[in-house]
Design a protein around this motif. Structure first.
Motif, PDB file in Angstrom:
ATOM      1  N   GLU A   1      26.875 -40.968   7.023  1.00 61.30           N
ATOM      2  CA  GLU A   1      26.386 -39.904   6.140  1.00 61.30           C
ATOM      3  C   GLU A   1      27.201 -38.622   6.329  1.00 61.30           C
ATOM      4  N   ILE A   2      27.523 -38.305   7.573  1.00 65.02           N
ATOM      5  CA  ILE A   2      28.310 -37.098   7.837  1.00 65.02           C
ATOM      6  C   ILE A   2      29.697 -37.218   7.214  1.00 65.02           C
TER       7      ILE A   2
ATOM      8  N   HIS B   1      34.323 -29.231   3.318  1.00 63.21           N
ATOM      9  CA  HIS B   1      34.092 -27.958   4.000  1.00 63.21           C
ATOM     10  C   HIS B   1      33.126 -28.242   5.153  1.00 63.21           C
ATOM     11  N   PHE B   2      33.563 -27.930   6.378  1.00 64.14           N
ATOM     12  CA  PHE B   2      32.741 -28.247   7.547  1.00 64.14           C
ATOM     13  C   PHE B   2      31.439 -27.451   7.558  1.00 64.14           C
ATOM     14  N   GLY B   3      31.511 -26.184   7.173  1.00 67.67           N
ATOM     15  CA  GLY B   3      30.315 -25.348   7.179  1.00 67.67           C
ATOM     16  C   GLY B   3      29.280 -25.823   6.178  1.00 67.67           C
ATOM     17  N   ARG B   4      29.725 -26.080   4.938  1.00 71.49           N
ATOM     18  CA  ARG B   4      28.771 -26.533   3.907  1.00 71.49           C
ATOM     19  C   ARG B   4      28.195 -27.909   4.267  1.00 71.49           C
TER      20      ARG B   4
ATOM     21  N   SER C   1      30.089 -27.990  14.732  1.00 77.87           N
ATOM     22  CA  SER C   1      30.708 -28.702  15.857  1.00 77.87           C
ATOM     23  C   SER C   1      30.274 -30.167  15.882  1.00 77.87           C
ATOM     24  N   ARG C   2      29.039 -30.430  15.477  1.00 81.85           N
ATOM     25  CA  ARG C   2      28.563 -31.808  15.404  1.00 81.85           C
ATOM     26  C   ARG C   2      29.349 -32.583  14.345  1.00 81.85           C
ATOM     27  N   VAL C   3      29.611 -31.941  13.205  1.00 83.08           N
ATOM     28  CA  VAL C   3      30.403 -32.571  12.149  1.00 83.08           C
ATOM     29  C   VAL C   3      31.801 -32.882  12.676  1.00 83.08           C
ATOM     30  N   SER C   4      32.423 -31.909  13.322  1.00 84.01           N
ATOM     31  CA  SER C   4      33.774 -32.091  13.836  1.00 84.01           C
ATOM     32  C   SER C   4      33.828 -33.199  14.877  1.00 84.01           C
ATOM     33  N   HIS C   5      32.827 -33.251  15.760  1.00 81.02           N
ATOM     34  CA  HIS C   5      32.791 -34.278  16.807  1.00 81.02           C
ATOM     35  C   HIS C   5      32.694 -35.675  16.192  1.00 81.02           C
ATOM     36  N   VAL C   6      31.826 -35.851  15.201  1.00 79.84           N
ATOM     37  CA  VAL C   6      31.641 -37.161  14.580  1.00 79.84           C
ATOM     38  C   VAL C   6      32.915 -37.614  13.872  1.00 79.84           C
ATOM     39  N   ILE C   7      33.566 -36.693  13.156  1.00 78.33           N
ATOM     40  CA  ILE C   7      34.784 -37.058  12.430  1.00 78.33           C
ATOM     41  C   ILE C   7      35.898 -37.454  13.401  1.00 78.33           C
TER      42      ILE C   7
END
Length: 293
Positions: A7-8, A17-20, A30-36
């Motif tokens: 989902e991420i 966009h990481f923020g959106r 940071s959670r988005v960045s870690h998962v990617i």
């Protein structure tokens, strides 16, 4: 790859966009960045090209997005559909079982209650001497019966479990000192006769009419309940042939239970009136595990 991680990825592929993405999913950037990064390490190639101003999919990311998007949507819709169907199942279901067999299917009943908390399940006791009448009269919606049931007006559902066969007899019976019996021994025993007729196929599952060599098996006292059977057995008038669970639940001090070493295990199943399409019945049947004993 976990469903949340998919989902991420899909959300970032759409928002770029990481923020959106973090705001939409109510997680941190940071959670988005870690998962990617974890996904990229697993795949072995970058999924996004990142600059200080833009985020865009790489060719590998584009391919992964096209592959995962329809599969993810199908999974989510499937979960939503099943969840909605569970919420829609409500009402009252009357279910009958015999003595310890209710305990044997307790896990199935618990699973049904967990899946359908809005359903009121009324659990009644069935008389093993007359197990079909409550079902046919509508007193119960579902009956838990031993097989085979070959009645045209009754539908048999999934097998719940099997029970070894034992013979209960007075401690003073000539056979009481044995370790086990065989079906041929039935020719030297007296079994119970039932006040209410039971279909022959069901009766033979516990009480054969002949031994394997063809000798007739005698019938003795007429009984109308399980309690009658135990009393007749303790009096030495006859023996009671029953599922092995009876030895655990009815350990009378003057009754000995012996296994029948060559008797096939008796199968148990839910059954209901043919043509009864109540969704609650199907929901109970669906709570039976696909692989049973």
């Amino acid at each position: 790859m976990e469903l949340r991680d998919i989902e991420i990825f899909l959300t970032l592929a759409e928002e770029l966009h990481f923020g959106r993405t973090a705001e939409r999913l109510r997680i941190t950037p940071s959670r988005v960045s870690h998962v990617i990064k974890k996904q990229e390490r697993r795949i072995g190639a970058p999924l996004f090209e990142r600059t200080s101003r833009t985020v865009r999919l790489t060719p590998v990311g584009e391919r992964l997005y096209r592959t995962l998007r329809p599969a993810y949507r199908q999974i989510v819709e499937g979960i939503e559909e099943v969840t909605a169907s569970v919420r829609d199942v409500q009402g009252t279901l009357t279910f009958g079982s015999m003595g310890p067999q209710g305990w044997m299917v307790a896990g199935i009943v618990d699973r049904f209650r967990e899946r359908h908390p809005a359903v009121r399940l009324v659990h009644l006791d069935l008389n093993p001497i007359d197990p079909l009448t409550p079902l046919r009269s509508g007193e119960t919606d579902v009956a838990h019966l031993w097989l085979p049931v070959r009645e045209p007006d009754i539908t048999v559902g999934p097998i719940t479990h099997t029970s070894p066969v034992v013979v209960g007899m007075a401690a003073t019976h000539p056979f009481a000192g044995r370790e086990a019996l065989c079906l041929e021994d039935f020719g030297d025993l007296t079994l119970m006769a039932h006040r209410s007729p039971i279909p022959a196929s069901m009766e033979e599952a516990f009480q054969p009419f002949r031994t394997p060599s063809g000798r007739p098996v005698a019938r003795g006292p007429v009984v109308s309940s399980w309690d009658d059977q135990l009393k007749a057995a303790t009096a030495g008038e006859a023996v009671v042939v029953c599922p092995a669970e009876a030895a655990r639940f009815y350990p009378w001090p003057n009754v000995v239970y012996l296994p029948v070493r060559d008797a096939p295990p008796v199968r148990w199943a839910f059954a209901w009136r043919a043509g009864n399409n109540d969704p609650l019945i199907r929901a109970l049947a669906d709570a039976v595990p696909e692989v049973t004993a």
